[in-house]
Design a protein around this motif. Structure first.
Motif, PDB file in Angstrom:
ATOM      1  N   SER A  83       4.985  10.640  18.366  1.00 25.31           N
ATOM      2  CA  SER A  83       4.357  11.037  18.894  1.00 25.31           C
ATOM      3  C   SER A  83       2.871  10.679  18.465  1.00 25.31           C
ATOM      4  N   ASP A  84       3.260  11.505  15.973  1.00 29.18           N
ATOM      5  CA  ASP A  84       2.805  11.414  15.870  1.00 29.18           C
ATOM      6  C   ASP A  84       2.392  10.614  14.600  1.00 29.18           C
ATOM      7  N   PHE A  85       2.014   9.965  13.456  1.00 30.76           N
ATOM      8  CA  PHE A  85       1.763   9.016  12.532  1.00 30.76           C
ATOM      9  C   PHE A  85       1.306   8.931  11.585  1.00 30.76           C
ATOM     10  N   VAL A  86       0.756   9.764  11.268  1.00 33.90           N
ATOM     11  CA  VAL A  86      -0.733  10.350  10.333  1.00 33.90           C
ATOM     12  C   VAL A  86      -0.447  10.329   8.713  1.00 33.90           C
ATOM     13  N   GLY A  87      -1.545   9.299   8.306  1.00 30.96           N
ATOM     14  CA  GLY A  87      -1.294   9.054   6.973  1.00 30.96           C
ATOM     15  C   GLY A  87      -2.675   7.610   6.918  1.00 30.96           C
ATOM     16  N   PRO A  88      -2.825   7.321   5.358  1.00 31.66           N
ATOM     17  CA  PRO A  88      -1.337   8.172   4.611  1.00 31.66           C
ATOM     18  C   PRO A  88      -2.186   8.769   3.288  1.00 31.66           C
ATOM     19  N   LEU A  89      -1.405   9.594   3.308  1.00 31.55           N
ATOM     20  CA  LEU A  89      -2.073  10.992   2.607  1.00 31.55           C
ATOM     21  C   LEU A  89      -1.476  10.999   0.716  1.00 31.55           C
ATOM     22  N   GLY A  90      -1.839  12.049   0.433  1.00 30.22           N
ATOM     23  CA  GLY A  90      -1.789  12.183  -1.393  1.00 30.22           C
ATOM     24  C   GLY A  90      -2.328  11.409  -1.890  1.00 30.22           C
ATOM     25  N   CYS A  91      -1.361  11.100  -3.228  1.00 32.24           N
ATOM     26  CA  CYS A  91      -2.542  10.139  -3.676  1.00 32.24           C
ATOM     27  C   CYS A  91      -1.530   9.258  -4.037  1.00 32.24           C
ATOM     28  N   ALA A  92      -2.453   7.840  -4.593  1.00 34.30           N
ATOM     29  CA  ALA A  92      -1.241   7.171  -4.547  1.00 34.30           C
ATOM     30  C   ALA A  92      -1.119   7.166  -6.650  1.00 34.30           C
ATOM     31  N   SER A  93       0.171   6.620  -6.518  1.00 36.10           N
ATOM     32  CA  SER A  93       1.159   6.739  -7.921  1.00 36.10           C
ATOM     33  C   SER A  93      -0.574   6.393  -8.927  1.00 36.10           C
ATOM     34  N   GLU A  94      -0.201   6.972  -9.939  1.00 40.77           N
ATOM     35  CA  GLU A  94      -1.345   6.581 -10.511  1.00 40.77           C
ATOM     36  C   GLU A  94      -0.864   5.610 -11.709  1.00 40.77           C
ATOM     37  N   LEU A  95       0.343   5.278 -11.993  1.00 33.41           N
ATOM     38  CA  LEU A  95       0.387   3.662 -12.599  1.00 33.41           C
ATOM     39  C   LEU A  95      -0.133   3.074 -11.932  1.00 33.41           C
ATOM     40  N   VAL A  96       0.326   2.889 -10.289  1.00 33.67           N
ATOM     41  CA  VAL A  96      -0.935   1.762  -9.662  1.00 33.67           C
ATOM     42  C   VAL A  96      -2.635   2.021  -9.611  1.00 33.67           C
ATOM     43  N   GLU A  97      -2.958   3.000  -9.922  1.00 38.22           N
ATOM     44  CA  GLU A  97      -4.759   2.878 -10.783  1.00 38.22           C
ATOM     45  C   GLU A  97      -4.602   2.766 -11.635  1.00 38.22           C
ATOM     46  N   MET A  98      -3.858   2.386 -12.787  1.00 39.23           N
ATOM     47  CA  MET A  98      -4.459   1.619 -13.876  1.00 39.23           C
ATOM     48  C   MET A  98      -3.955   0.619 -14.221  1.00 39.23           C
ATOM     49  N   ASN A  99      -5.394   0.294 -15.293  1.00 44.35           N
ATOM     50  CA  ASN A  99      -5.667  -1.269 -16.065  1.00 44.35           C
ATOM     51  C   ASN A  99      -4.367  -1.926 -15.761  1.00 44.35           C
ATOM     52  N   ILE A 100      -3.538  -3.655 -15.185  1.00 48.21           N
ATOM     53  CA  ILE A 100      -2.196  -4.463 -15.209  1.00 48.21           C
ATOM     54  C   ILE A 100      -2.320  -4.568 -16.405  1.00 48.21           C
ATOM     55  N   GLU A 101      -3.320  -5.328 -17.595  1.00 48.41           N
ATOM     56  CA  GLU A 101      -3.175  -4.856 -18.811  1.00 48.41           C
ATOM     57  C   GLU A 101      -2.524  -3.885 -19.511  1.00 48.41           C
ATOM     58  N   TYR A 121      11.443   2.693  -4.939  1.00 45.55           N
ATOM     59  CA  TYR A 121      11.520   1.815  -4.882  1.00 45.55           C
ATOM     60  C   TYR A 121       9.924   0.975  -4.581  1.00 45.55           C
ATOM     61  N   PRO A 122       9.182   1.121  -3.985  1.00 44.33           N
ATOM     62  CA  PRO A 122       8.210   0.304  -3.833  1.00 44.33           C
ATOM     63  C   PRO A 122       7.131   0.735  -4.623  1.00 44.33           C
ATOM     64  N   GLN A 123       6.665   2.114  -5.796  1.00 43.76           N
ATOM     65  CA  GLN A 123       7.052   1.012  -7.221  1.00 43.76           C
ATOM     66  C   GLN A 123       6.935   0.586  -8.073  1.00 43.76           C
ATOM     67  N   VAL A 124       8.029   0.258  -8.030  1.00 42.56           N
ATOM     68  CA  VAL A 124       9.343  -0.696  -8.977  1.00 42.56           C
ATOM     69  C   VAL A 124       8.828  -2.024  -8.829  1.00 42.56           C
ATOM     70  N   LYS A 125       8.324  -2.568  -7.023  1.00 40.92           N
ATOM     71  CA  LYS A 125       8.204  -3.118  -5.892  1.00 40.92           C
ATOM     72  C   LYS A 125       6.666  -3.863  -5.959  1.00 40.92           C
ATOM     73  N   TRP A 126       5.929  -2.952  -6.754  1.00 43.48           N
ATOM     74  CA  TRP A 126       4.459  -3.421  -7.057  1.00 43.48           C
ATOM     75  C   TRP A 126       4.260  -3.597  -8.256  1.00 43.48           C
ATOM     76  N   MET A 127       5.537  -3.260  -9.406  1.00 44.85           N
ATOM     77  CA  MET A 127       4.973  -3.438 -10.538  1.00 44.85           C
ATOM     78  C   MET A 127       5.570  -4.650 -11.074  1.00 44.85           C
ATOM     79  N   HIS A 128       6.627  -5.106 -10.218  1.00 45.19           N
ATOM     80  CA  HIS A 128       7.269  -6.358 -10.376  1.00 45.19           C
ATOM     81  C   HIS A 128       6.016  -7.495 -10.029  1.00 45.19           C
ATOM     82  N   GLU A 129       5.472  -7.157  -8.798  1.00 45.76           N
ATOM     83  CA  GLU A 129       4.593  -7.836  -7.542  1.00 45.76           C
ATOM     84  C   GLU A 129       3.582  -8.521  -8.575  1.00 45.76           C
ATOM     85  N   HIS A 130       3.280  -7.636  -9.650  1.00 42.99           N
ATOM     86  CA  HIS A 130       2.322  -7.286 -10.998  1.00 42.99           C
ATOM     87  C   HIS A 130       2.903  -8.503 -12.156  1.00 42.99           C
TER      88      HIS A 130
END
Length: 295
Positions: A83-101, A121-130
Motif C-alpha cells: 500500500s505504501d513504500f516511502v523513501g528514500p529516508l535517512g542519510c546515505a552512507s558517509e563513504l558514498v559522500e566522500m571524494n572518490i580519490e 551489499y549495496p555499499q560494497v557494490k557501489w565501491m566496486h563500481e567506482h
C-alpha cells in the motif's frame, strides 16, 4: 500501489523482494532505507535498501520474519503490492559522500552480521563500481542462514565467510576473523559494521583497540522511521541522536551500545515505554526536533 515483481527465499525466515518504486529508485543511495506498509491498517516497517535498479525502477528489500507484520509479509507474492513504500529516508552512507580519490587511498573492511549482509551489499557494490575494492567479512550463526555469498564475491576485493558453528568457512565470528587478520599483519583505515546490536558492539570494542575508525548502522532499533515515535533515540558521544533522521549510520566508537540495547528492550513493553517517557521528559518523543513531538 507498489507491486512486487520478484520474490525469493534466501534462507530460513529470510526473504528478498524487488518492488516497483520508480521515484525511490531514481534518487536513493546506499545506506538509506524505506518504510513499507502492506495495507492501510498495516504496521510501518523500516527496511534498509539492499539494492536498486534505476532503469527498471525497482528497489530490493530483504527482511527476516521476527514479528506479526513480517510474518504476514512472507506470504506476499509476485503480483501482490504494498500500500505504501516511502523513501528514500535517512542519510546515505558517509563513504558514498566522500571524494572518490580519497576513498581510493583507504583500505576498507566491511563486517556483515546475519541480515546485516543486505545493507552491506549495496555499499560494497557501489565501491566496486567506482574502482574501490573492499574486503568483506560475512558472519552468520550457521551455513543455512548465509545468503549473498556469490553476489558478494563479485564485488568484494577479498571475501571472508565465518559461521559460529563452523559449518561453513572460518569457525568463529566476524570479530574473531578481524582479530586474526590483524594478528597476521593486515591493517585497515576504515571499518563499516552492520548487523545485530551485540555484534556491532563487540566489533567496535576491537576496532577501538586496533585504532580503526568504525561506522555502524543503527537500523535495528528503528520502529516508526520518521523521528516521531522516539524508539531509536541513542547517545552518540555527548549528543542525543535519532537513528531514523540523524542516521542510520554513526561513529561506532561514540555510540553507547549498552544504553541503546537496554532502551530497545524497554521500548517493547507498555510499562517500559512509560518508564522511558518519565525518565526522558520533553526529549522522549520528538526530541530530534524534526517532528514537533506530541504537539
Amino acid at each position: 500501489m507498489y507491486p512486487i515483481v520478484k520474490k525469493e527465499k534466501l534462507a530460513d525466515k529470510i526473504f528478498l523482494m524487488d518492488v516497483k518504486a520508480p521515484r525511490v529508485a531514481k534518487t536513493c543511495e546506499p545506506g538509506q532505507f524505506v518504510i513499507v506498509k502492506m495495507d492501510e491498517e498495516g504496521e510501518r516497517i523500516p527496511l534498509t535498501i539492499c539494492d536498486y535498479d534505476r532503469e527498471a525502477g525497482t528497489i530490493t528489500i530483504v527482511f527476516q520474519t521476527v514479528g506479526a507484520s513480517t510474518e504476514r509479509m512472507q506470504y506476499l507474492n509476485v503480483g501482490d503490492a504494498f500500500s505504501d513504500f516511502v523513501g528514500p529516508l535517512g542519510c546515505a552512507s558517509e563513504l558514498v559522500e566522500m571524494n572518490i580519490e580519497e576513498l581510493q587511498q583507504k583500505k576498507i573492511v566491511f563486517i556483515a552480521g546475519g541480515v546485516g549482509t543486505a545493507p552491506v551489499y549495496p555499499q560494497v557494490k557501489w565501491m566496486h563500481e567506482h574502482g574501490i575494492e573492499c574486503d568483506v567479512i560475512m558472519g552468520s550463526r550457521t551455513k543455512d542462514l548465509l545468503f549473498f555469498v556469490d553476489k558478494m564475491k563479485k564485488v568484494a576485493g577479498n571475501l571472508y565467510v565465518t559461521t559460529d558453528d563452523g559449518s561453513f568457512g572460518f569457525h568463529g565470528t566476524g570479530t574473531d576473523w578481524l582479530k586474526a587478520l590483524a594478528e597476521s599483519g593486515v591493517t585497515y583505515d576504515q571499518c563499516v559494521a552492520i548487523g545485530p546490536m551485540i555484534m556491532m558492539k563487540f566489533v567496535c570494542l576491537l576496532t577501538k583497540e586496533l585504532r580503526i575508525p568504525t561506522i555502524v548502522s543503527m537500523n535495528p532499533i528503528m520502529v516508526d522511521g520518521t523521528g516521531m515515535c522516539g524508539a531509536c533515540r541513542l547517545t552518540v558521544g555527548d549528543e542525543v541522536k535519532f537513528a531514523c533522521v540523524d542516521g542510520p549510520e554513526f561513529d561506532g566508537h561514540l555510540v553507547d551500545f549498552d544504553q541503546a540495547m537496554k532502551r530497545q528492550q524497554l521500548y517493547k513493553t507498555e510499562e517500559g515505554r512509560a518508564m522511558l517517557k518519565l525518565q526522558e521528559g520533553d526529549t522522549h518523543h520528538g526530541g530530534c526536533g524534526h517532528c514537533g513531538g506530541e504537539k
